[in-house]
Write a protein that holds these residues in place. Structure first.
Motif, short mmCIF file in Angstrom:
data_model
loop_
_atom_site.label_atom_id
_atom_site.label_comp_id
_atom_site.label_asym_id
_atom_site.label_seq_id
_atom_site.Cartn_x
_atom_site.Cartn_y
_atom_site.Cartn_z
N GLU A 1 -45.97 -63.71 -22.44
CA GLU A 1 -46.72 -63.58 -21.21
C GLU A 1 -46.64 -64.84 -20.36
OE1 GLU A 1 -49.98 -60.59 -23.25
OE2 GLU A 1 -50.58 -62.53 -22.47
N GLU B 1 -48.16 -39.40 -26.15
CA GLU B 1 -46.69 -39.48 -26.09
C GLU B 1 -46.21 -39.50 -24.65
OE1 GLU B 1 -44.76 -36.49 -28.38
OE2 GLU B 1 -42.73 -37.20 -27.92
N GLU B 2 -46.80 -38.63 -23.82
CA GLU B 2 -46.34 -38.58 -22.44
C GLU B 2 -46.77 -39.82 -21.67
OE1 GLU B 2 -44.05 -36.71 -21.27
OE2 GLU B 2 -44.28 -37.88 -19.42
N ARG B 3 -47.92 -40.35 -22.04
CA ARG B 3 -48.38 -41.58 -21.37
C ARG B 3 -47.41 -42.72 -21.67
NH1 ARG B 3 -53.79 -42.14 -23.22
NH2 ARG B 3 -53.44 -44.02 -24.41
N ILE B 4 -47.00 -42.82 -22.92
CA ILE B 4 -46.05 -43.87 -23.30
C ILE B 4 -44.72 -43.64 -22.58
CG2 ILE B 4 -44.76 -44.92 -25.19
CD1 ILE B 4 -47.09 -44.06 -27.04
N ALA B 5 -44.27 -42.39 -22.54
CA ALA B 5 -43.01 -42.08 -21.87
C ALA B 5 -43.08 -42.47 -20.39
CB ALA B 5 -42.68 -40.59 -22.01
N PRO C 1 -35.76 -57.96 -20.63
CA PRO C 1 -36.04 -59.38 -20.90
C PRO C 1 -34.84 -60.28 -20.77
CG PRO C 1 -37.18 -58.03 -22.49
CD PRO C 1 -36.35 -57.09 -21.64
N MET D 1 -40.97 -49.07 -16.85
CA MET D 1 -40.31 -50.28 -17.36
C MET D 1 -38.83 -50.27 -17.01
SD MET D 1 -41.83 -50.94 -21.16
CE MET D 1 -40.42 -51.91 -21.59
N ARG D 2 -38.22 -49.10 -17.05
CA ARG D 2 -36.76 -49.05 -16.81
C ARG D 2 -36.43 -49.36 -15.37
NH1 ARG D 2 -36.83 -44.48 -19.94
NH2 ARG D 2 -36.43 -43.11 -18.19
N GLN E 1 -44.87 -44.90 -19.11
CA GLN E 1 -44.76 -46.36 -19.03
C GLN E 1 -43.32 -46.80 -19.24
OE1 GLN E 1 -47.14 -48.70 -18.30
NE2 GLN E 1 -48.40 -46.94 -17.77
N LEU E 2 -42.61 -46.11 -20.11
CA LEU E 2 -41.20 -46.46 -20.34
C LEU E 2 -40.39 -46.23 -19.07
CD1 LEU E 2 -40.64 -44.91 -23.89
CD2 LEU E 2 -40.73 -47.33 -23.30
N ARG E 3 -40.71 -45.16 -18.36
CA ARG E 3 -39.98 -44.88 -17.11
C ARG E 3 -40.22 -46.00 -16.11
NH1 ARG E 3 -41.19 -39.37 -18.44
NH2 ARG E 3 -43.25 -39.47 -17.44
#
Lengths: 173, 178
Positions: free
Chosen positions: B140, B27-31, B43, B37-38, B33-35
């Motif tokens: 991609e 969960e923290e790893r995904i969070a 897109p 991305m922001r 990556q979201l940070r």
């Protein structure tokens, strides 16, 4: 893991448009466990791949590369994203020609674990059986997610069930 | 053929869990990556940026029409520069300006023929009736440019100057067969 709430549709739309962390954590609490176990089953129990698939699924939702139209439940839709990511994983992964699964036990005294029997299926069979018989997707939905026609989905399911039944009959013989 | 599950198996299927707690760190790893991305455009913003870039390229072509004393001859081979995104591309606030400056420079020298932005979604069609709606893979390949160059080495040198590379993307160079 908490039960999905009625505001799930709103949460996922917000997450798609903003990608914000708080919304992610709320959705993850509701649906992360289902997504993870589905990914694990689709990969035949390969945990590192399952984790990568779940991560990719969330990032794709957050990057708005896939749209939620509300026709399916949020969980069904998120699991559909997992299926798509898993299929991409199949195409990208380098499978050794001589890759072997652990040989199924033929000891009649061993209790055949259904999860293990499903895990040992070929990818295509396993995918359809998991989606249809465990997660309740229709053949129409499976066809749309997996890019196969309904007839193919039905025949793969039939063959998957047959293989699992054969495994059980070997053990009890 | 009896396709139904025997009773024992059907019961086992019913009792299989439908969810499982993932490892805590996922969960923290995904969070995380979201940070990341922001910190980069969404897109729809990338589409606007890419449209602005391509628009600037074509504007440069039109403005400089007939003014390319060093322009390659009409017989000069053409190459497609296939612009591929990575998760780390398109960071930075000066993206449009950088792409536009690059495109105008190439157009001024008669090397840039054209380019297009591709939609994030598409399809992969295979033999038979299988049509796979692949919303995710085609994202991609973000777009392409067409350039004139004497050979693939020269085309590669052009691609190497594109600011897209600086943001972690890649460019595939392919000769257009004529």
């Amino acid at each position: 893991m908490s039960e999905p709430s009625r505001s799930d549709d709103d949460l996922v739309r917000r997450f798609i448009s903003t990608g914000d962390e708080e919304t992610f954590h709320r959705l993850y609490a509701s649906h992360g466990g289902a997504m993870y176990l589905l990914a694990k089953r689709l990969t035949g129990g390969r945990e590192p791949e399952a984790q990568d698939i779940v991560q990719e699924a969330w990032l794709r939702v957050a990057s708005a590369r896939t749209a939620f139209d509300g026709r399916a439940s949020v969980r069904t839709w998120l699991c559909g994203v997992v299926v798509n990511c898993a299929r991409e994983q199949y195409r990208r992964s380098i499978r050794e020609v001589n890759e072997e699964h652990e040989e199924p036990s033929t000891n009649a005294r061993d209790r055949i674990d259904l999860e293990r029997a499903i895990r040992d299926l070929p990818d295509g069979f396993r995918e359809v059986l998991v989606l249809h018989d465990i997660y309740g997707y229709t053949h129409e939905e499976i066809g749309a997610m997996c890019g196969i026609d309904i007839g193919t989905s039905k025949s793969q399911l039939s063959r998957a069930r047959q293989r699992v039944r054969e495994r059980f009959s070997e053990v009890t013989r | 053929m009896n396709d139904r599950w025997p009773g024992e198996l059907e019961e086992q299927l019913r009792n299989l869990p439908r969810e499982e707690n993932p490892p805590r760190e996922l969960e923290e790893r995904i969070a995380g990556q979201l940070r990341k991305m922001r910190s980069r455009p969404l897109p729809w913003q990338r589409s606007l940026i890419m449209a602005a870039v391509v628009g600037a390229a074509f504007f440069g072509l039109g403005f400089l029409a007939g003014r390319a004393p060093k322009a390659p001859s009409p017989a000069t081979p053409q190459f497609a520069l296939l612009v591929r995104e990575s998760p780390e591309t398109l960071r930075g606030t000066n993206l449009v300006e950088e792409y536009s400056n690059w495109a105008q420079s190439e157009a001024r020298q008669g090397r840039l023929v054209g380019g297009e932005k591709l939609a994030d979604r598409g399809r992969i069609v295979r033999a038979g009736s299988n049509v796979e709606s692949n919303f995710l893979r085609t994202g991609e390949l973000g777009g392409f440019f067409i350039v004139k160059a004497e050979n693939i080495d020269a085309a590669t040198r052009i691609a190497a100057t594109c600011p897209h590379l600086k943001y972690g993307g890649t460019i595939e160079v392919r000769k257009i067969e004529r």
